[in-house]
Design an enzyme around this catalytic site. Structure first.
Site, PDB file in Angstrom:
ATOM      1  N   CYS A 131       3.603  -4.384   7.461  1.00 33.22           N
ATOM      2  CA  CYS A 131       3.734  -4.939   8.814  1.00 33.22           C
ATOM      3  C   CYS A 131       2.540  -4.572   9.694  1.00 33.22           C
ATOM      4  O   CYS A 131       2.677  -4.368  10.900  1.00 33.22           O
ATOM      5  CB  CYS A 131       5.036  -4.494   9.478  1.00 33.22           C
ATOM      6  SG  CYS A 131       6.520  -5.078   8.647  1.00 33.22           S
ATOM      7  N   ASN A 132       1.371  -4.479   9.083  1.00 29.21           N
ATOM      8  CA  ASN A 132       0.151  -4.151   9.833  1.00 29.21           C
ATOM      9  C   ASN A 132      -0.992  -4.991   9.264  1.00 29.21           C
ATOM     10  O   ASN A 132      -1.876  -4.487   8.576  1.00 29.21           O
ATOM     11  CB  ASN A 132      -0.163  -2.658   9.722  1.00 29.21           C
ATOM     12  CG  ASN A 132      -1.182  -2.197  10.749  1.00 29.21           C
ATOM     13  OD1 ASN A 132      -2.040  -2.972  11.171  1.00 29.21           O
ATOM     14  ND2 ASN A 132      -1.099  -0.947  11.148  1.00 29.21           N
TER      15      ASN A 132
END
Length: 796
Positions: free
Chosen positions: A418-419
């Protein structure tokens, strides 16, 4: 030898191990504490006992529950070394909800901007959809880090001056790499603001000046506070976003937003929504309501998750009991400081050992993703991100690593976590590559599409918690050594396939794709001219239903069935006329259509041999000194060829009689107008190793292969003896000895001699690239077989 030293004494380690016996009982090694840490057994037992013992009901009903909730607020403020007259505590669902609350309520005024770090959690990018800023800017990590050296007041600023407000959001610790942005940057930003023009403008209208803006800092501390102390007396961000499960493992579904007194001043006085518990009154008959006076009560919509909040008290107690304060060299080391030391020591140990993992040829096994190394704990946390390489250098997909780890009981994380911004930065993905991965290739967050043209789309991440042991790290190292340095790729893939039933569903699907696949078919209807390509989902220009193409006794249907000859009947090839590569074939509607370059005008020929034979004369030529008999395709196409190629007397012949040769298994193989064997196979991994300064597809085209696959290792195809693609069995005839035709760019006709010299260097002076293969014929497969892009390639 590693210099690792344990943070815990023997009694402390024994007490911690006793709390996590379920790991050994389940034969699990847990290495994803950046995702969530684990809860202690006594922690959840005590929480359950409290629920059984006490009457804990809606805090609007029972004051006792409200007192419990307030105890947690006070404990949280103490945990971060601050007080209620300095920070408000708003309970949220998680850190994401805390970020959303800031985005919805921060008052930018007319000239305020929103600035965020590239290496941020997806939720920070989501803030862009809700902030009402004049413009938005993406900052690189070093641009924020640079603000740490700006002279500023020791504790930031105490209030706001007249003017508009800008907001800067960044993570205290990158959840991808574990890099820690110096928290001294907070005061630098608050005191001095950001230099004009810093960062990349993403949207909005840049104001003429931001000199009068107040600058506020929103700190995404979810990853950081899980294993590090955050001292809000020393560093005073305006907003702090956290999730409690990252710290305690249990309970989930509760987080917090800490708002400084200064930060509270920048929240809007009116909200776009209010829920139960946030108002003094609200009239149904008129647009009239009044928010609560107590700051946190205005933003805690509805009934709080009070059972989860009460359960946090046991989380604090458990940490302090299992990792107690201790005196070191006359100083007091608190719980979170000790945990920080512990996880950093493990990460440092792992990083040193990973760097020592190398193949016999000296090629490193591991590609590490790290900003500053692991020597300084204040710059690097307990996270290690990496990818695995083959002995030839190309990457191994992280999906394969996930499969291997899962079969060994090792729980780790793969992907971008999620980055996406950190993925982009550490993997070196430019904007074009990002589009290729997410828009054209269709990768989505959380899937296992790990390699696109050899480029990793994510990484492997291991991260540590207070209960992680050195033995856990060593088991990971053992897995990597045994599975990659001591096992050949085919053996490893076979082991994964044999045990695939034990994998989780998502990994089962990935395991099915670990074998090399048929990526593309290419047929060359006219010998020495351009390819007609068949790809998954359909052929270029309408050929190949669903990416499928039929086989004939001679090879791929229509492959090298025509050739161009000169006035003497000799075959014309690219060695003599490189412009042949610009003649582009298209097969559709029972016609072979030839175009020159990008010209829409072309010439058509019937695909039916019977139709062609009715009006054609027979003639002879030679291919590789073998006589061939063909049908002359007529004056129209002959004139078209001469005009476009600039050579007089050209004719197009179609093969009318079969050629044959004896292959390695002593079968008579029928041939089209190919030089040597029915099929030529090329491995994209081998092509990738050439590292030419052109697109990979352009380089692949130079080798004029029929069958294009992609494996884990460059040049592994040279060791094949037999292989099966889908349901079709093939015999390897040997390597393809290359000539200077591969120096011709098949899209432009330009020559570049470095192609041959590069292959010669990689192959120790030999001009080998790709392999010749022939179909193994049986009574059952003579006429009915086909190949489909996506077919699995099995080497036997």
């Amino acid at each position: 030898m590693s210099s690792y030293q344990s943070e815990y004494n023997a009694d402390e380690q024994a007490a911690i191990d006793k709390e996590f016996t379920r790991l050994a009982n389940n034969k699990s090694i847990y290495l994803d504490h950046a995702g969530t840490t684990l809860y202690a057994e006594s922690q959840v037992t005590a929480a359950a006992e409290q629920l059984q013992r006490d009457v804990i009901c809606n805090p609007h009903t029972c004051r006792v529950t409200g007192d419990y909730v307030d105890q947690v607020r006070f404990k949280l403020l103490e945990f971060f070394n601050t007080k209620e007259d300095e920070y408000h505590v708003i309970f949220t669902a998680n850190a994401t909800a805390a970020l959303s609350l800031v985005a919805e309520n921060f008052d930018f005024g007319r000239q305020g901007n929103f600035h965020y770090c590239q290496e941020n959690h997806t939720s920070v990018l989501g803030m862009r959809e809700r902030v009402q800023a004049r413009a938005m800017y993406m900052l690189k990590e070093e641009e924020i880090t640079g603000m740490a050296s700006v002279p500023s007041a020791a504790n930031g600023v105490s209030g706001s001056s007249p003017g508009d407000n800008s907001l800067v959001t960044f993570s205290a610790q990158c959840n991808f790499s574990g890099y820690k942005i110096p928290l001294a940057a907070i005061a630098g930003i608050q005191k001095q603001g950001l230099p004009h023009g810093l960062g990349k403008k993403i949207s909005g209208e840049a104001p003429q000046t931001t000199d009068n803006n107040n600058y506020y800092v929103c700190l995404d501390a979810a990853s950081f506070v899980a294993t590090n102390p955050l001292d809000l007396q020393r560093y005073r961000p305006d907003y702090v976003c956290i999730s409690f499960y990252k710290i305690f493992g249990y309970p989930t579904g509760v987080g917090a937003l800490l708002v400084s007194r200064r930060g509270a001043e920048a929240f809007r006085k009116k909200r776009n929504f209010f829920g139960g518990g946030t108002i003094n009154y609200a009239y149904p008959h008129a647009m009239d309501h009044q928010l609560r006076e107590v700051f946190h009560q205005r933003y805690e919509d509805g009934t709080l998750p009070f059972l989860s909040i009460v359960g946090l008290l046991e989380g604090f107690r458990t940490l302090e009991r299992l990792v107690p304060r201790r005196s070191v060299n006359g100083g007091d080391v608190a719980t979170m400081e000790r945990i920080s030391r512990h996880v950093h020591g493990l990460a440092q140990h792992l990083e040193k050992q990973l760097r020592q993992l190398k193949y016999p040829n000296g090629q490193p096994l591991i590609e590490l993703y790290n900003r500053v190394g692991y020597e300084e704990r204040h710059r690097q946390g307990g996270i290690v991100a990496f990818n695995v390489r083959t002995d030839a250098g190309p990457f191994v997909g992280f999906g394969e690593i996930a499969c291997v780890a899962a079969l060994q009981g090792i729980l780790l994380r793969t992907g971008c976590f999620c980055n996406i911004g950190a993925c982009q930065r550490y993997l070196g993905l430019d904007e074009t590559m990002m589009d290729a991965i997410y828009k054209r290739a269709g990768r989505i967050c959380g899937d296992y599409y790990d390699l696109i043209d050899g480029q990793p789309t994510g990484a492997v991440r291991v991260s540590f918690g207070y209960m992680t042991r050195r033995q856990d790290v060593d088991e990971l190292l053992k897995m990597l050594h045994l599975s990659y340095l001591a096992t050949k790729p085919q053996q490893r893939l076979q082991l994964i396939e044999e045990q695939a039933g034990e994998l989780p569903k998502a990994l089962k699907e990935r395991a099915q794709r670990l074998r090399p696949q048929l990526l593309q078919l290419a047929i060359y209807p006219v010998k020495s001219c351009a390819a007609f390509k068949i790809e998954e989902g359909g052929g270029s220009g309408g050929g190949g239903s669903g990416g499928t193409w039929p086989l004939t006794a001679q090879g791929l249907q229509y492959d090298r069935e025509w050739m161009i000859v000169d006035m003497n009947g000799m075959a014309v090839t690219q060695k003599r006329c490189s412009e042949l590569c610009l003649i582009r074939p298209l097969i559709r509607d029972d016609q072979l259509v030839l175009h020159f370059g990008d010209s829409p005008d072309g010439v058509s020929l019937p695909l039916s041999l019977a139709d062609q034979a009715e009006n054609s004369s027979r003639c002879r030529s030679k291919v590789c000194r073998q006589p061939v008999e063909g049908l002359d395709c007529g004056d129209e196409v002959a004139l078209w060829l001469s005009q476009h190629l600039g050579l007089e007397g050209l004719r197009l012949l179609r093969q009318s009689s079969q050629r044959s040769t004896t292959n390695g298994v002593r079968q008579q193989q029928k041939l089209s107008l190919v030089n040597q064997a029915q099929f030529l196979l090329v491995n994209r991994s081998s092509v990738r190793s050439l590292q030419f300064e052109e697109s990979l597809d352009e380089t692949v085209d130079r080798f004029r292969a029929n069958i294009i696959i992609d494996t884990g290792s460059a040049f592994e195809e040279l060791s094949y003896k037999q292989l099966t693609i889908g349901q079709v069995q093939f015999q390897v005839e040997g390597p393809c000895q290359r000539c200077d035709m591969i120096c011709i760019n098949q899209r432009t006709g330009e020559r570049s001699p470095e192609t041959l010299t590069t292959i010669s260097r990689l192959q120790s002076g030999k001009m080998r690239f790709g392999i010749y293969i022939s179909r193994i014929s049986t009574e059952n497969n003579k006429e009915s077989q086909h190949l489909t892009c996506g077919d699995v390639v099995v080497v036997t």
